[in-house]
Design a protein around this motif. Structure first.
Motif, PDB file in Angstrom:
ATOM      1  N   CYS A   1      -4.045  -6.903  -6.105  1.00 31.98           N
ATOM      2  CA  CYS A   1      -4.535  -5.611  -5.587  1.00 31.98           C
ATOM      3  C   CYS A   1      -6.051  -5.666  -5.374  1.00 31.98           C
ATOM      4  CB  CYS A   1      -4.177  -4.463  -6.521  1.00 31.98           C
ATOM      5  SG  CYS A   1      -2.405  -4.260  -6.806  1.00 31.98           S
ATOM      6  N   SER A   2      -6.505  -6.732  -4.706  1.00 27.38           N
ATOM      7  CA  SER A   2      -7.945  -7.001  -4.607  1.00 27.38           C
ATOM      8  C   SER A   2      -8.674  -6.108  -3.626  1.00 27.38           C
ATOM      9  CB  SER A   2      -8.172  -8.465  -4.202  1.00 27.38           C
ATOM     10  OG  SER A   2      -7.601  -9.350  -5.129  1.00 27.38           O
ATOM     11  N   GLY A   3      -7.965  -5.552  -2.625  1.00 29.34           N
ATOM     12  CA  GLY A   3      -8.649  -4.711  -1.652  1.00 29.34           C
ATOM     13  C   GLY A   3      -9.780  -5.450  -0.977  1.00 29.34           C
ATOM     14  N   ALA A   4     -10.987  -4.878  -1.030  1.00 28.65           N
ATOM     15  CA  ALA A   4     -12.172  -5.503  -0.427  1.00 28.65           C
ATOM     16  C   ALA A   4     -12.952  -6.332  -1.440  1.00 28.65           C
ATOM     17  CB  ALA A   4     -13.064  -4.436   0.185  1.00 28.65           C
ATOM     18  N   GLY A   5     -12.284  -6.794  -2.481  1.00 26.33           N
ATOM     19  CA  GLY A   5     -12.943  -7.643  -3.473  1.00 26.33           C
ATOM     20  C   GLY A   5     -13.269  -6.943  -4.768  1.00 26.33           C
ATOM     21  N   GLY A   6     -13.214  -5.601  -4.757  1.00 25.75           N
ATOM     22  CA  GLY A   6     -13.440  -4.866  -5.999  1.00 25.75           C
ATOM     23  C   GLY A   6     -14.714  -5.281  -6.701  1.00 25.75           C
ATOM     24  N   PRO A   7     -14.646  -5.508  -8.023  1.00 24.71           N
ATOM     25  CA  PRO A   7     -15.845  -5.851  -8.786  1.00 24.71           C
ATOM     26  C   PRO A   7     -16.167  -7.341  -8.787  1.00 24.71           C
ATOM     27  CG  PRO A   7     -13.998  -5.688 -10.279  1.00 24.71           C
ATOM     28  CD  PRO A   7     -13.464  -5.366  -8.896  1.00 24.71           C
TER      29      PRO A   7
ATOM     30  N   SER B   1      -5.932 -11.389  -3.715  1.00 25.32           N
ATOM     31  CA  SER B   1      -4.664 -11.125  -3.023  1.00 25.32           C
ATOM     32  C   SER B   1      -4.438  -9.630  -2.957  1.00 25.32           C
ATOM     33  CB  SER B   1      -3.500 -11.812  -3.743  1.00 25.32           C
ATOM     34  OG  SER B   1      -3.258 -11.206  -5.001  1.00 25.32           O
ATOM     35  N   ASP B   2      -3.576  -9.231  -2.023  1.00 24.21           N
ATOM     36  CA  ASP B   2      -3.300  -7.808  -1.870  1.00 24.21           C
ATOM     37  C   ASP B   2      -2.038  -7.637  -1.029  1.00 24.21           C
ATOM     38  OD1 ASP B   2      -5.148  -5.162  -2.352  1.00 24.21           O
ATOM     39  OD2 ASP B   2      -3.814  -4.889  -0.657  1.00 24.21           O
ATOM     40  N   ALA B   3      -1.392  -6.491  -1.188  1.00 24.53           N
ATOM     41  CA  ALA B   3      -0.261  -6.172  -0.320  1.00 24.53           C
ATOM     42  C   ALA B   3      -0.726  -5.959   1.120  1.00 24.53           C
ATOM     43  CB  ALA B   3       0.450  -4.924  -0.826  1.00 24.53           C
ATOM     44  N   PHE B   4      -2.023  -5.618   1.283  1.00 25.77           N
ATOM     45  CA  PHE B   4      -2.636  -5.466   2.601  1.00 25.77           C
ATOM     46  C   PHE B   4      -3.885  -6.352   2.613  1.00 25.77           C
ATOM     47  CE2 PHE B   4      -0.649  -1.455   1.329  1.00 25.77           C
ATOM     48  CZ  PHE B   4       0.278  -1.277   2.353  1.00 25.77           C
TER      49      PHE B   4
ATOM     50  N   LEU C   1       0.864  -9.925  -0.834  1.00 22.66           N
ATOM     51  CA  LEU C   1       1.390 -10.208  -2.168  1.00 22.66           C
ATOM     52  C   LEU C   1       1.328  -8.930  -2.987  1.00 22.66           C
ATOM     53  CD1 LEU C   1       2.448 -12.313  -4.228  1.00 22.66           C
ATOM     54  CD2 LEU C   1       0.061 -12.631  -4.946  1.00 22.66           C
ATOM     55  N   ARG C   2       2.477  -8.440  -3.406  1.00 20.08           N
ATOM     56  CA  ARG C   2       2.535  -7.277  -4.278  1.00 20.08           C
ATOM     57  C   ARG C   2       2.518  -7.721  -5.739  1.00 20.08           C
ATOM     58  NH1 ARG C   2       3.982  -2.233  -3.282  1.00 20.08           N
ATOM     59  NH2 ARG C   2       5.274  -2.162  -5.140  1.00 20.08           N
ATOM     60  N   ALA C   3       1.933  -6.892  -6.557  1.00 15.22           N
ATOM     61  CA  ALA C   3       1.834  -7.219  -7.982  1.00 15.22           C
ATOM     62  C   ALA C   3       3.197  -7.335  -8.634  1.00 15.22           C
ATOM     63  CB  ALA C   3       1.004  -6.156  -8.697  1.00 15.22           C
ATOM     64  N   THR C   4       4.203  -6.709  -8.048  1.00 15.17           N
ATOM     65  CA  THR C   4       5.561  -6.761  -8.618  1.00 15.17           C
ATOM     66  C   THR C   4       6.350  -7.978  -8.149  1.00 15.17           C
ATOM     67  OG1 THR C   4       6.245  -5.302  -6.811  1.00 15.17           O
ATOM     68  CG2 THR C   4       5.771  -4.278  -8.941  1.00 15.17           C
TER      69      THR C   4
END
Length: 264
Positions: free
Chosen positions: A62-68, A88-91, A113-116
């Motif tokens: 669930c990284s999105g735009a890189g987060g922290p 990685s991210d679902a989007f 990639l989903r966390a589940t």
């Protein structure tokens, strides 16, 4: 005041949500996270988890735009110079790599990639920042249980807080979006359009921020979630860490392969 957990609608979770608005939302979240640094408190437990697990790579979910991660990676590298990070991210948003210094050992998986949907082949340490609240209790337990079944270390951190005070604090979000948007890079014209002319991004960021607070799991709920995993391959530590100068604690869940304790 204790609030009941409500799994309400978030725009960022929806597959139909326009890509530009999703990008604008995650870019804002990455920028505000870099400026406020609530996850600076994650450095010590991550350092300990890496050292005691012997892992040399992290798969962030669930990284999105890189987060922290641009700031966190810089803080972790002195103790772990060979550390590799995969986002990685679902989007997926591979443009997030622009937030890291040239030559950084960071990649972004370009397939969803989903966390589940993780499997045992996803080795190293799994990390999840501001992501667990997106999943309903059964899914959240599955994410933690899968790491236990795979005997893979996992570190989960949530900066949102389920309290009336935190919900009211989200009133500042639309104004923060207005102020921060001009400095977000890379520049995109649509970011200005959907912030100032058609102010969808300030409204979406506020709504998703409120809902994120209402969805966030409390430590006691996470303890109950992991109680049934007591006989699994991981030992669990759950609690809260407060970053200096910030009003709300960061909730954490750390799963460490048995006999490899992590000292916070």
């Amino acid at each position: 005041m204790t609030l009941t957990r409500l799994h309400l609608f978030e725009f960022g979770d929806q597959t139909w949500f326009p890509a530009a608005l999703r990008r604008g939302l995650t870019d804002y979240l990455a920028e505000i996270t870099a400026r406020t640094r609530p996850y600076a408190v994650a450095v010590a437990p991550l350092n300990a988890l890496l050292a005691r697990s012997g892992a040399s790579n992290i798969l962030d979910i669930c990284s999105g735009a890189g987060g922290p991660w641009p700031e966190l990676l810089a803080d972790l590298l002195p103790a772990h110079p060979s550390l590799r990070l995969e986002l990685s991210d679902a989007f997926p948003n591979p443009d997030a790599l622009q937030r890291f210094p040239h030559g950084a050992r960071v990649t972004y998986r370009d397939t969803p990639l989903r966390a589940t949907d993780l499997s045992a082949k996803e080795s190293g340490v799994r990390s999840l920042f501001s992501g667990l609240h997106h999943f309903r209790p059964a899914e959240a337990r599955h994410i933690l249980g899968q790491a236990a079944a795979d005997r893979v270390p996992i570190a989960v951190f949530e900066a949102t807080h389920r309290s009336l005070k935190a919900v009211f604090a989200m009133l500042i979000v639309p104004f923060a979006v207005l102020v921060i948007t001009p400095v977000i890079r890379p520049f995109h014209w649509w970011r200005l359009l959907f912030t100032y002319l058609i102010p969808l991004l300030p409204l979406v960021a506020w709504w998703d921020g409120v809902v994120s607070c209402l969805r966030t799991y409390r430590p006691e709920e996470l303890r109950a979630m992991t109680a049934s995993l007591a006989d699994s391959g991981l030992d669990w530590q759950i609690g809260e860490l407060l970053a200096p100068g910030l009003p709300f604690p960061v909730t954490y869940v750390i799963g460490t392969p048995r006999a490899v304790p992590v000292a916070l």
